[in-house]
Motif scaffolding. Sequence first.
Motif, PDB file in Angstrom:
ATOM      1  N   ARG A 124      68.824  79.689 110.347  1.00 18.35           N
ATOM      2  CA  ARG A 124      70.276  79.727 110.245  1.00 18.35           C
ATOM      3  C   ARG A 124      70.737  81.167 110.276  1.00 18.35           C
ATOM      4  O   ARG A 124      69.941  82.094 110.144  1.00 18.35           O
ATOM      5  N   ALA A 125      72.040  81.333 110.434  1.00 15.36           N
ATOM      6  CA  ALA A 125      72.582  82.678 110.557  1.00 15.36           C
ATOM      7  C   ALA A 125      74.002  82.692 110.017  1.00 15.36           C
ATOM      8  O   ALA A 125      74.661  81.650 109.915  1.00 15.36           O
ATOM      9  N   THR A 126      74.447  83.874 109.671  1.00 21.21           N
ATOM     10  CA  THR A 126      75.846  84.056 109.313  1.00 21.21           C
ATOM     11  C   THR A 126      76.497  84.886 110.411  1.00 21.21           C
ATOM     12  O   THR A 126      76.099  86.018 110.671  1.00 21.21           O
ATOM     13  N   LEU A 127      77.454  84.250 111.054  1.00 21.35           N
ATOM     14  CA  LEU A 127      78.128  84.855 112.196  1.00 21.35           C
ATOM     15  C   LEU A 127      79.553  85.186 111.779  1.00 21.35           C
ATOM     16  O   LEU A 127      80.242  84.335 111.210  1.00 21.35           O
ATOM     17  N   ARG A 128      79.980  86.416 112.033  1.00 22.58           N
ATOM     18  CA  ARG A 128      81.363  86.754 111.689  1.00 22.58           C
ATOM     19  C   ARG A 128      82.283  86.365 112.837  1.00 22.58           C
ATOM     20  O   ARG A 128      82.223  86.946 113.924  1.00 22.58           O
ATOM     21  N   LEU A 129      83.122  85.371 112.595  1.00 24.48           N
ATOM     22  CA  LEU A 129      84.061  84.943 113.627  1.00 24.48           C
ATOM     23  C   LEU A 129      85.197  85.952 113.743  1.00 24.48           C
ATOM     24  O   LEU A 129      85.433  86.769 112.854  1.00 24.48           O
ATOM     25  N   GLN A 130      85.905  85.828 114.860  1.00 29.12           N
ATOM     26  CA  GLN A 130      86.975  86.765 115.175  1.00 29.12           C
ATOM     27  C   GLN A 130      88.287  85.977 115.217  1.00 29.12           C
ATOM     28  O   GLN A 130      88.306  84.825 115.625  1.00 29.12           O
ATOM     29  N   ARG A 131      89.373  86.611 114.841  1.00 29.36           N
ATOM     30  CA  ARG A 131      90.681  85.962 114.914  1.00 29.36           C
ATOM     31  C   ARG A 131      91.059  85.682 116.369  1.00 29.36           C
ATOM     32  O   ARG A 131      90.797  86.495 117.256  1.00 29.36           O
ATOM     33  N   CYS A 132      91.656  84.523 116.635  1.00 30.74           N
ATOM     34  CA  CYS A 132      92.210  84.274 117.957  1.00 30.74           C
ATOM     35  C   CYS A 132      93.541  83.573 117.775  1.00 30.74           C
ATOM     36  O   CYS A 132      93.868  83.126 116.685  1.00 30.74           O
TER      37      CYS A 132
END
Lengths: 244, 432
Positions: free
Chosen positions: B167-175
Amino acid sequence: MKNSWIILGATSGIARALIRRLAEQGHTLFLAGRNMPELEAIAADCRLRGAPAAEIMRFDARDHSNYAELIAQLEAQDGILNCAVFTGSMPEQDVVDANPQMIEGVMADSYTGPATFLSLLAPLMEARGSGAIAGIGSVAGDRGRLGNYVYGASKAAFATYLSGLRNRLGRSGVHVMTVKPGPVDTPMTRGMELPLMTTPDAVADDILQGLARKRNVLYTRKIWQLVMGIIRIIPEPIFKKMSI
Amino acid sequence: MDWKDSEYTGWGRALRATGQLARPETRDALARLEAAPAFGMRRSYGDAALNSDGRAVDMSALDRMIAFDPETGDLQIEAGARIGDVARAFAPRGWLPPVMPGTGFATIGGCIAQDVHGKNHHHIGSFGQHIRQLTLLQNGAERIVKPGSALFRATLGGLGQTGVILRATLRLQRCKGDVMLVTERRAPDWERHLGLLDASRASYTVGWIDATATGAALGRGIVEEGETVAGLVRPRAKPRKIPFDAPHWALAPPVVRAFNRAYYHRVPRQGRSLVRRLEDFFFPLDKLHDWNRLYGKRGFHQFQCVVPLAAADALRAMLAEIAGSGLASPLAVLKRMGPGRAGDLSFPMEGYTLAIDFPNRTEARALIHRLETRTLEAGGRIYLAKDSLASAAQIRAMYPDLPQWQSIVAKADPAGALETDMTRRLNLRSEI
């Protein structure tokens, strides 16, 4: 109006595919099963994928002692209640032949457990006059065959129960659909060579489409309706000599 | 019952493997399995996901979202989840994976193992640069890996060789939403094509290139620019399937040339702007399920290279050779890349990248070999996610950080239990 789905046997391979779709469509979910950590992981996933709420419930097809509690919990939910049943177990026929006491468990997993629960849930749904029940039977329930007849008998019992329940609940606007999948590529069938296999995703799509069209009995893949139709009409004197 | 004899392929279907596969649906079921290389949706074209005569673990059922922090945008997620599912679930709520490859079917684990890039690489870098943390399964034990460590650099783009990515922690970006405003412009030739890519200030930029056009039209194409927008009606779409393997003439040169000409002229001379569903912009081929079957039973190869900005002329010469060969398919992409990369074996470098599909035929394989040589001479490299034909020596020359990667991998997987057809073909894990 708020739409809630109760899923019995929520960790099963087919259930997971349906649950994900229901979550994405924004339904509230009650995930029932025995493996609580696994259920919690699925519930968290549902909330992130779009379910407004996802709760977990302990449900054991072989232990009816907490069913009344579960029903009370569901009664507190407003809106439309729906239920999908995925419980079942399929030990190899030769294992059951050697240990006939296993028959009781197989019957409980596919039939007596879920039927007991549904019989308790039915008045609730009847009173609200809405909602749907999707019960997973099997093509194995359409005729007793050499290789799989105890499992087949349990699914046949459930299918007959669902047929009667449909007859009863249809009068109050609750739809009951019997789903008869052929072999599906899940952990239950892992490593087996089975014909006309399908995937959990395809079955889940078929179930949603079948519910939308208010189908009564749904074979998935569709070809199984034809195959089982033929298998059912083979006269018993001939059928008893066959091994299919 | 865990393992099943299977024949399976990479996305290009030119390379095949026979071996035993397991597809665990729970963490416990995965933990019971002995160490074997893991794969996701097998969207790598060549043999990165294959393990002939051995075992491999299909991670695609371990695909749950675990937790999301709306303050930071950090999404914790299992490795088998599809990047397109993340986009679909989060874009309506105003979040998007910062980097998305050309198919939404790629898994998080695959995006890490290939350190993929997207149409915004020039702004934001590669996928791995947005991973806050990941968890590996190494010899039966879980190990948390954070950016900044040598193990992290070896894992990003590391072809799954440092351990099974759980598993991973991905930093999402605002859209702004799940709808895109897309502008398409004709680029009539190579110079103007590069010019449009260089000048683009859009968040997302990609060039479709007509790899069959020759002479004055060499390098012509359509440059697409996209921005997420709010408040527009989302168009509808329906998935289609390729129900059978296409006959080999389906992509014969006259068909491809005619298709490309029509595709180019579809965009008006002055260009146009239109509203698209987000997934149609990012994953244009995903609605054509199993499009790899268009190439028939023999399958196909994709060649993707990147060359430094200064070597643009070398890339033009490569394109001229491709166009002259008449072997190219309709699916060809030209993009400008930035320098961002997260791992020792990451593909990106600042420059131009070209990706083209070729049917799996003798002449095409010979052409790809020549293109690989030209790439190396131009100071560029080829993408391991696409490769099925390169040689061990070429890869060593293109990936100077390989020795560093090897030393970390030797410690992480000393028994070589995670080797794949690709690592063996390219002899990646040993000094030659």
